[in-house]
Design an enzyme around this catalytic site. Sequence first.
Site, PDB file in Angstrom:
ATOM      1  N   ASP A  33       0.835  -1.190   0.000  1.00 47.69           N
ATOM      2  CA  ASP A  33       0.000   0.000   0.000  1.00 47.69           C
ATOM      3  C   ASP A  33       0.879   1.252   0.000  1.00 47.69           C
ATOM      4  O   ASP A  33       1.876   1.314   0.726  1.00 47.69           O
ATOM      5  CB  ASP A  33      -0.850  -0.050   1.286  1.00 47.69           C
ATOM      6  CG  ASP A  33      -1.949   0.972   1.306  1.00 47.69           C
ATOM      7  OD1 ASP A  33      -2.804   0.932   0.410  1.00 47.69           O
ATOM      8  OD2 ASP A  33      -1.973   1.801   2.242  1.00 47.69           O
ATOM      9  N   GLU A  71       1.787  -0.280  -4.923  1.00 47.74           N
ATOM     10  CA  GLU A  71       0.825   0.730  -5.366  1.00 47.74           C
ATOM     11  C   GLU A  71       1.616   2.015  -5.592  1.00 47.74           C
ATOM     12  O   GLU A  71       2.099   2.622  -4.636  1.00 47.74           O
ATOM     13  CB  GLU A  71      -0.248   0.947  -4.295  1.00 47.74           C
ATOM     14  CG  GLU A  71      -1.289   1.954  -4.731  1.00 47.74           C
ATOM     15  CD  GLU A  71      -2.098   2.551  -3.587  1.00 47.74           C
ATOM     16  OE1 GLU A  71      -3.221   2.999  -3.834  1.00 47.74           O
ATOM     17  OE2 GLU A  71      -1.595   2.590  -2.451  1.00 47.74           O
TER      18      GLU A  71
END
Length: 535
Positions: A218, A279
């Site tokens: 993330d 990401e």
Amino acid sequence: MRPSPGSSPDTEHADAPGTFWWNNTVFYQVYVRSFADANGDGVGDLEGIRARLGYLELLGIDALWLTPFYRSPMADHGYDVADPRDVDPLFGDLAAFDRLVADAHSRGIRVTVDLVPNHSSDQHEWFQEALRAAPGSRERERYVFRDGRGADGSEPPNNWPSIFGGPAWSRVPDGQWYLHLFAPEQPDLNWANPEVAEDLDRTLRFWLDRGVDGFRIDVAHGMAKSADLPDVGDGFISGTAVLHDNDNDPRFDNDEVHEIHRRIRKVLDEYPDRMAVGEIWVKGDDRFAAYVRPDELHLGFNFRLVETEFDAEQVRSAIDHSIAAVRTVGALPTWTLSNHDVVRHATRYGDGELGQARARAMALVELALPGVVYLYNGEELGLPNVDLPDWALQDPVWERSGRTERGRDGCRVPMPWEGDGPTFGFTTGETTWLPMPQDWGSLTVEAQLEDPGSMLSLYRQAIELRRTHPGFAGEEIEWYGAPEGCCAFRRRSGGLICALNTSDAPVPLPPGEVVLASAPLADGELPPNAAVWLA
Ligand code: GLC
């Protein structure tokens, strides 16, 4: 037949030695809250996923990405992690996780999990300790605490906005401020502190030892903050799903972040056959490429296709940039049309049938490309984004933006499995955490499974062909000349051709036999809003 995890890598399409299992893989993102609920509380869970593995096998995907299921107060639906090495009771427990991994592996499906290293929950014991400790203490050094600006320190330390709206700083009772690039319940960790990195190593090993095949990282372009925390400059854009440019937005993509990825990679390399995908919302192919250098992440999400309209020129440019970026460092491209942070692509491309037709076409484009595909649960059903009523909205973006941004709930509505409502087999309970539209009866898995013309049937055929058809061999594509509003590429070694028509008139097909089409051909021509595979 697919190889089972742990066996030697899939060599079906491999044309280079040393190809890894994730090459040509179709990943399937499970937004855990919204996939399937086994215990009747209206929220999806790990047992729910396990009960639906048969469906995933039928769909033909190779690997899962599970969104966070760790202990969390759920201020950002699990992206606020209070204990990264345990399962939240809402989703099950560690035993349920082990069962899911074992059953997935026995079906030849790999399991990757989300990792949230940029921030923790404000309920994490470290943050609670930091609140109790004094300014300058070791406990505060795990986060980014600073004194405020202005004579009495009542102004935030800099002008950074939070991605979810409002300032990126909150004040604690003794007057200091702490940084949160997202919600105040998600304090940013201080990656200059070795303790933070050591703890992530522990978390990585914890899940690797439990048999996960990899991680999705993330905010992989976050984490490192420059020491002097300079103000953001003019012209930066904030908000979710934004490609950041470090030139005017020092919150992201600082060079120090690459040391962190090298460290993550070293831990992964201790285990055979594991991978990580980041990401990475950064602008610029060079900036992107840096994250997937040989000693950093294996893969990065390139969001260019997500940002692209249904327009052949733009699609071609997004594909070219995505490939060019990774080729410079010898990495594989990834392709994604939707995820849990963006408006579903069936809705982005147009209303109703138009959006559906275009989504079918883009599925064929995406699944024809070399590299790694990430599907988002529900896209194989053609789910549209849902306009939810105000009372139902739960994304922190809604409140943080002063109710000006509706947030991301519309793409997170639970999956419709069967029946005519009201919960469409998602749960045995009576309600679902986000309400499901009552006209979804025709979109259920049950309704689409036996219908050869359904979106689900198209995805199943396309995924099957991607795995078995010799036309998909090789890593390179070349472009054909195409009429205005169209584009067509060919897999250079295998020879499969994919043609897309975004114009408003039918166009002649390139030469070849039709392998699969997103819409019936009109007198041998490719109709508007359609794509075709030829070999
Ligand atoms: C990532 C996630 C998003 C989350 C944010 C903060 O962008 O995809 O859902 O809100 O990070 O963790």
